[in-house]
Design a protein around this motif. Structure first.
Motif, PDB file in Angstrom:
ATOM      1  N   ILE A   9      -7.826  -4.931  -2.318  1.00 63.25           N
ATOM      2  CA  ILE A   9      -6.574  -4.138  -2.005  1.00 63.25           C
ATOM      3  C   ILE A   9      -6.442  -2.386  -1.730  1.00 63.25           C
ATOM      4  O   ILE A   9      -7.390  -1.874  -2.634  1.00 63.25           O
ATOM      5  CB  ILE A   9      -5.890  -4.497  -3.579  1.00 63.25           C
ATOM      6  CG1 ILE A   9      -5.663  -5.968  -3.682  1.00 63.25           C
ATOM      7  CG2 ILE A   9      -4.532  -3.667  -3.357  1.00 63.25           C
ATOM      8  CD1 ILE A   9      -4.916  -5.855  -4.800  1.00 63.25           C
ATOM      9  N   ALA A  10      -5.960  -2.495  -0.786  1.00 62.01           N
ATOM     10  CA  ALA A  10      -5.799  -0.532  -0.729  1.00 62.01           C
ATOM     11  C   ALA A  10      -4.332   0.473  -0.300  1.00 62.01           C
ATOM     12  O   ALA A  10      -3.963  -0.140  -0.059  1.00 62.01           O
ATOM     13  CB  ALA A  10      -6.224  -0.621   0.178  1.00 62.01           C
ATOM     14  N   ILE A  11      -3.876   0.775  -1.848  1.00 57.39           N
ATOM     15  CA  ILE A  11      -2.436   1.129  -2.228  1.00 57.39           C
ATOM     16  C   ILE A  11      -2.814   2.614  -1.071  1.00 57.39           C
ATOM     17  O   ILE A  11      -3.755   3.135  -1.053  1.00 57.39           O
ATOM     18  CB  ILE A  11      -2.872   1.529  -3.578  1.00 57.39           C
ATOM     19  CG1 ILE A  11      -3.242   0.144  -4.900  1.00 57.39           C
ATOM     20  CG2 ILE A  11      -1.551   2.415  -3.552  1.00 57.39           C
ATOM     21  CD1 ILE A  11      -2.213  -0.421  -4.557  1.00 57.39           C
ATOM     22  N   LEU A  12      -1.632   2.166  -0.417  1.00 52.49           N
ATOM     23  CA  LEU A  12      -1.238   3.209   0.612  1.00 52.49           C
ATOM     24  C   LEU A  12      -0.065   4.024   0.365  1.00 52.49           C
ATOM     25  O   LEU A  12      -0.263   5.911   0.050  1.00 52.49           O
ATOM     26  CB  LEU A  12      -0.814   2.845   1.351  1.00 52.49           C
ATOM     27  CG  LEU A  12      -2.286   1.569   2.154  1.00 52.49           C
ATOM     28  CD1 LEU A  12      -0.900   1.271   3.416  1.00 52.49           C
ATOM     29  CD2 LEU A  12      -3.036   2.593   2.817  1.00 52.49           C
ATOM     30  N   GLU A  13       0.664   3.440  -0.832  1.00 57.04           N
ATOM     31  CA  GLU A  13       2.166   4.113  -1.671  1.00 57.04           C
ATOM     32  C   GLU A  13       2.863   4.178  -1.990  1.00 57.04           C
ATOM     33  O   GLU A  13       1.753   2.347  -3.113  1.00 57.04           O
ATOM     34  CB  GLU A  13       2.533   4.447  -0.123  1.00 57.04           C
ATOM     35  CG  GLU A  13       3.900   5.647  -0.801  1.00 57.04           C
ATOM     36  CD  GLU A  13       5.121   5.196  -0.174  1.00 57.04           C
ATOM     37  OE1 GLU A  13       5.433   6.738   0.661  1.00 57.04           O
ATOM     38  OE2 GLU A  13       5.663   4.071   0.372  1.00 57.04           O
ATOM     39  N   ASP A  14       2.584   4.798  -3.408  1.00 59.05           N
ATOM     40  CA  ASP A  14       3.173   4.558  -5.103  1.00 59.05           C
ATOM     41  C   ASP A  14       3.942   4.885  -5.057  1.00 59.05           C
ATOM     42  O   ASP A  14       3.970   6.515  -5.523  1.00 59.05           O
ATOM     43  CB  ASP A  14       1.734   4.571  -5.695  1.00 59.05           C
ATOM     44  CG  ASP A  14       2.058   3.522  -7.519  1.00 59.05           C
ATOM     45  OD1 ASP A  14       3.487   3.487  -7.793  1.00 59.05           O
ATOM     46  OD2 ASP A  14       1.634   3.873  -8.158  1.00 59.05           O
ATOM     47  N   ILE A  27       4.814  -0.061  -4.411  1.00 60.27           N
ATOM     48  CA  ILE A  27       3.605  -0.037  -3.601  1.00 60.27           C
ATOM     49  C   ILE A  27       3.819  -0.607  -2.679  1.00 60.27           C
ATOM     50  O   ILE A  27       4.344  -1.676  -2.780  1.00 60.27           O
ATOM     51  CB  ILE A  27       3.016  -1.425  -5.095  1.00 60.27           C
ATOM     52  CG1 ILE A  27       3.292  -0.143  -5.791  1.00 60.27           C
ATOM     53  CG2 ILE A  27       1.743  -0.530  -4.811  1.00 60.27           C
ATOM     54  CD1 ILE A  27       2.912   1.367  -6.563  1.00 60.27           C
ATOM     55  N   THR A  28       2.700  -0.037  -1.719  1.00 60.28           N
ATOM     56  CA  THR A  28       2.680  -0.492  -0.160  1.00 60.28           C
ATOM     57  C   THR A  28       1.372  -0.821  -0.125  1.00 60.28           C
ATOM     58  O   THR A  28       0.202   0.341  -0.903  1.00 60.28           O
ATOM     59  CB  THR A  28       3.021   0.423   0.542  1.00 60.28           C
ATOM     60  OG1 THR A  28       5.274   0.850   0.102  1.00 60.28           O
ATOM     61  CG2 THR A  28       2.611   0.399   2.251  1.00 60.28           C
ATOM     62  N   PHE A  29       0.832  -1.802  -0.174  1.00 58.50           N
ATOM     63  CA  PHE A  29      -0.822  -1.616   0.630  1.00 58.50           C
ATOM     64  C   PHE A  29      -1.261  -2.834   1.059  1.00 58.50           C
ATOM     65  O   PHE A  29      -0.295  -3.338   1.641  1.00 58.50           O
ATOM     66  CB  PHE A  29      -1.408  -2.004  -1.174  1.00 58.50           C
ATOM     67  CG  PHE A  29      -0.804  -3.677  -1.804  1.00 58.50           C
ATOM     68  CD1 PHE A  29      -1.615  -4.919  -1.829  1.00 58.50           C
ATOM     69  CD2 PHE A  29       0.623  -4.014  -2.306  1.00 58.50           C
ATOM     70  CE1 PHE A  29      -0.870  -5.719  -1.859  1.00 58.50           C
ATOM     71  CE2 PHE A  29       1.416  -5.143  -2.891  1.00 58.50           C
ATOM     72  CZ  PHE A  29       0.346  -5.992  -2.092  1.00 58.50           C
ATOM     73  N   ARG A  40      -0.195  -5.632   5.729  1.00 59.96           N
ATOM     74  CA  ARG A  40       0.472  -4.831   4.705  1.00 59.96           C
ATOM     75  C   ARG A  40       1.603  -5.471   3.388  1.00 59.96           C
ATOM     76  O   ARG A  40       2.953  -5.919   4.599  1.00 59.96           O
ATOM     77  CB  ARG A  40       1.049  -3.443   5.545  1.00 59.96           C
ATOM     78  CG  ARG A  40       1.324  -2.461   5.115  1.00 59.96           C
ATOM     79  CD  ARG A  40       1.473  -1.032   5.744  1.00 59.96           C
ATOM     80  NE  ARG A  40      -0.123  -0.781   5.789  1.00 59.96           N
ATOM     81  CZ  ARG A  40      -0.132  -0.243   6.616  1.00 59.96           C
ATOM     82  NH1 ARG A  40       0.689   0.892   7.657  1.00 59.96           N
ATOM     83  NH2 ARG A  40      -1.303   0.262   6.340  1.00 59.96           N
ATOM     84  N   LEU A  41       1.860  -4.836   3.270  1.00 61.97           N
ATOM     85  CA  LEU A  41       2.546  -5.699   1.646  1.00 61.97           C
ATOM     86  C   LEU A  41       3.251  -4.429   1.208  1.00 61.97           C
ATOM     87  O   LEU A  41       2.856  -3.182   0.711  1.00 61.97           O
ATOM     88  CB  LEU A  41       2.558  -6.370   0.561  1.00 61.97           C
ATOM     89  CG  LEU A  41       1.988  -7.808   1.325  1.00 61.97           C
ATOM     90  CD1 LEU A  41       1.180  -9.045   0.579  1.00 61.97           C
ATOM     91  CD2 LEU A  41       2.923  -8.646   1.790  1.00 61.97           C
ATOM     92  N   THR A  42       4.626  -4.302   1.156  1.00 64.30           N
ATOM     93  CA  THR A  42       5.093  -3.229  -0.026  1.00 64.30           C
ATOM     94  C   THR A  42       6.333  -4.801  -1.199  1.00 64.30           C
ATOM     95  O   THR A  42       7.449  -5.408  -1.699  1.00 64.30           O
ATOM     96  CB  THR A  42       6.055  -2.733   0.396  1.00 64.30           C
ATOM     97  OG1 THR A  42       5.733  -1.830   1.588  1.00 64.30           O
ATOM     98  CG2 THR A  42       7.264  -1.419  -0.083  1.00 64.30           C
ATOM     99  N   TRP A  43       5.487  -4.145  -2.799  1.00 66.07           N
ATOM    100  CA  TRP A  43       5.547  -4.253  -3.560  1.00 66.07           C
ATOM    101  C   TRP A  43       6.866  -3.923  -4.404  1.00 66.07           C
ATOM    102  O   TRP A  43       6.690  -2.308  -4.498  1.00 66.07           O
ATOM    103  CB  TRP A  43       5.302  -5.715  -4.618  1.00 66.07           C
ATOM    104  CG  TRP A  43       4.889  -6.661  -3.565  1.00 66.07           C
ATOM    105  CD1 TRP A  43       5.474  -6.930  -2.947  1.00 66.07           C
ATOM    106  CD2 TRP A  43       3.941  -7.943  -4.218  1.00 66.07           C
ATOM    107  NE1 TRP A  43       4.231  -8.771  -2.038  1.00 66.07           N
ATOM    108  CE2 TRP A  43       3.806  -8.747  -2.757  1.00 66.07           C
ATOM    109  CE3 TRP A  43       2.911  -7.893  -4.824  1.00 66.07           C
ATOM    110  CZ2 TRP A  43       2.616  -9.179  -3.289  1.00 66.07           C
ATOM    111  CZ3 TRP A  43       1.801  -8.861  -5.212  1.00 66.07           C
ATOM    112  CH2 TRP A  43       2.040  -9.861  -4.200  1.00 66.07           C
TER     113      TRP A  43
END
Length: 195
Positions: A9-14, A27-29, A40-43
């Motif tokens: 998993i690579a976190i792109l935005e928190d 969280i976008t990862f 790419r997912l955003t949760w």
């Protein structure tokens, strides 16, 4: 070895979506798994403190002491707003899970106990909530009941202390009258472990 053991998993935005008593994060990862294209997912993730709960089992009378308290989320889902639950609360800074469970037992029910048996530690809703709940079991007697309980006034707790037979509590689980997950888990743990 599972195919997920090599997943990455690579976190792109928190980013903070809301912050108050708890913290809601977006969280976008990117999720990488062998043999599949990355996606790419955003949760949304709800940060909550870890907590402890304790089942108080009076071994002299084979009863359990629970608390009935207001739960607005249950009300919003169409359930009765007052749920029967095992005493529970957040683990304060510098406190162990066991210390929190014993403190909550005293504050909520008036039982002063010195030890308890660990039953489980589990994420209650791992798809979106960071809270891990530590469950404990304590055999108690009437001599351990040293105060009225009912919660702390300064925390605006308004709890009804309820003592019911262990078998009646299990019947209430079967009937859908006890619907709090931690309480169901603790009762079932006690039943499985013949406490």
């Amino acid at each position: 070895m599972s195919i997920f053991d090599k997943a990455r998993i690579a976190i792109l935005e928190d980013k903070t979506l809301w912050k108050g008593w708890s913290h809601l994060r977006g969280i976008t990862f990117d999720f990488f798994r062998e043999g599949r294209a990355p996606h790419r997912l955003t949760w949304e993730v709800f940060d909550r403190w870890n907590a402890s709960a304790i089942l108080l089992h009076n071994v002299e009378r084979d009863t359990v002491t629970l608390v009935r308290q207001l739960r607005i989320a249950a009300h919003l889902c169409g359930e009765h707003p007052y749920l029967l639950e095992a005493p529970a609360g957040f683990i304060d800074d510098g406190e162990t899970a066991l210390q929190a469970a014993l403190r909550e037992a005293r504050e909520e029910t008036g039982y002063q106990i010195a030890k308890a048996t660990p039953a489980f530690a589990a994420f209650m809703s791992p798809g979106s909530v960071t809270e891990k709940l530590h469950g404990f079991y304590a055999a108690v007697t009437d001599a351990d009941h040293v105060a009225e309980g009912g919660g702390l006034e300064d925390e605006h707790e308004d709890l009804e202390v309820v003592e019911i037979g262990f078998s009646e509590a299990m019947e209430m689980v079967d009937a859908g009258e006890i619907i709090d997950a931690k309480t169901i888990m603790l009762l079932q743990w006690a039943a499985l472990n013949k406490r």
